[in-house]
Design a protein around this motif. Sequence first.
Motif: not given
Length: 450
Positions: A109, A112, A115-116, A309
Motif C-alpha cells: 500500500s 502505491k 506514487r499517488y 485502493h
Amino acid sequence: MSGIIYPTTNLKATESLTLERGDGVYVYDNSGKEYIEALAGLWCTSLGYNNRELIDTVNEQMGQLSYSHMFGGKTHQVGMDLADKLNAMVPVENAKVFFGNSGSDANDSHVKMLRYYFNAIGKPEKFKIIARERAYHGVTVAAASLTGLVPNHTHFDLPFDALGILRTDAPHYYRGALPGETEEQFVDRITNNLEQMILKEGADTIAAFIAEPITGASGVIVPPKGYYEKVQAILNKYDILFWADEVITGFGRTGNDFGSTTMNIQKPDMMTLAKQLSSAYMPISASVIRGDMYEAMIEPSAQVGVFGHGYTYSGHPVSCAVALKTLEIYERDNIFGHAAEMGRYMQRRLHEFADHPLVGEIRGEGLIAAVEFVANKQTGEAFAGGAIGGFAQQACQNHGMITRAVAGSSLAFCPPLIVTTEQIDEIIEKFSLALQDTLDYVTRENLQVA
C-alpha cells in the motif's frame, strides 16, 4: 498430507510439527509436548497465548459488529478510535493511517501511496525506492521486490526495474566491514555509497528510502552507532522520504515504543505497522503517512471520484477492537518497560555464549536477538548454506523450544514481551543443550574450518 500450500516452507518438508494449543509463552503439539515459544510465533505474539482479555474483546466485538467495510465513506467507531490512538503514538507528523491485513500488504500500500502522492504534487518521475541488501519487507510482488533476500526472489521473476527498486548496503559491520575498518569508517563508507547512488540516479527520481530499524529475517542486524543519523542527513539533503518498516520492531520489541526511538531515527515520514499491533490475535496492519501527504491526495481522489485502493478487510472491526485492547494493555501494564528490563537480561544471558567455538557474533536490542554460528571463529568464515542453522533450530525443538534459523546460520530469539527472567533462563538452558548438539554434529561431520 493435507491440501495446503505451505508458506515459506521447503515443500518437501511439510507438516513436521502440529500445534494444538498455547498458553502464556508456551505452545503444545498434538502429542501434548510443551515448547517454550522463543520467537513469539513469527515475531508477533507479544502478549503470549490465551490472553483472556483479547479473547473476550473478540467475542464482544463479534456480537456487536462482526464485519463492516470502509469503502465509499462508511466507517465505524472502533476503527476511528484505533487510528486516533496510533496518531497519538507514532513519531510521524500529523499521522494518517491506512489499515490492511499484513505487513506485506501494508508495504505494498505504501508503494502505491508514494506514487499517488508524487503524481498529485506534479512529480511523477519521483517514484524510485531505495531498499537495502538483506532487507525483509514482505512477499507481495511489490514488498518482495523491496526485500533483499535471495529465497524471496528466486523463481518469482519480480519486476524490480518496473517498480524502480534500488539497492544499497546492509549496515552489518560484522559481515560487511573491510579488513581493519572501524565501525565509524564502515558507516562513512556505506553512507557515502548511498549518496553516490542518489547522485547517479538523480535525487529527483527517488521517492523514499525504506529500512527496518533493526532487521528480523535477515539475521537481526543492529546498525552501528551514527548510521541512521548520517542516512537521514543524506535523505534530507536530497528531499527523499524516510520509510520505517516497524512490522517487527514496533510496540515494545526493542524496549521502546518503536524501533525508530531505540535507533534514534527522527520523525520518519512513513511507518509500516503490523504483528504486535494486535499481538497477532487478529490480522491487521497499518500504513502510516505524514498528514501533508494525505492532504495532497484528497483533491486528485475527488477528481477521479474515488481513492482507488482498499481491501475487503481494511479496518475490520474485530481486528481494530483487538488492536485497541492490545495497545491499552501495553500502556496499563507497562509492557514496554517490562520488555526493556527483560531485554537487558536476555541480551546479557545470550552473551554468556560469546566464547563458544561455534559463535561468531551475538547481536540484538531489547527482546530481539540473534546468535550467528561460524565455521571459523577467528576469521568469522561462515558455514556454507543454511544446514547448520537448520540443525540448530531442530535441536532447539527437540529440547522443547521453538525458534527460527535466519540468514543461513543465525538463530533468532524474540520471545513474547510478557516473558519472565525464569522463562529466559529456560530459553538459555534449552539453547545451551541445542548448541552442544550442534557442536557435536559439526565436529562429527568435520565441518569447522581450521
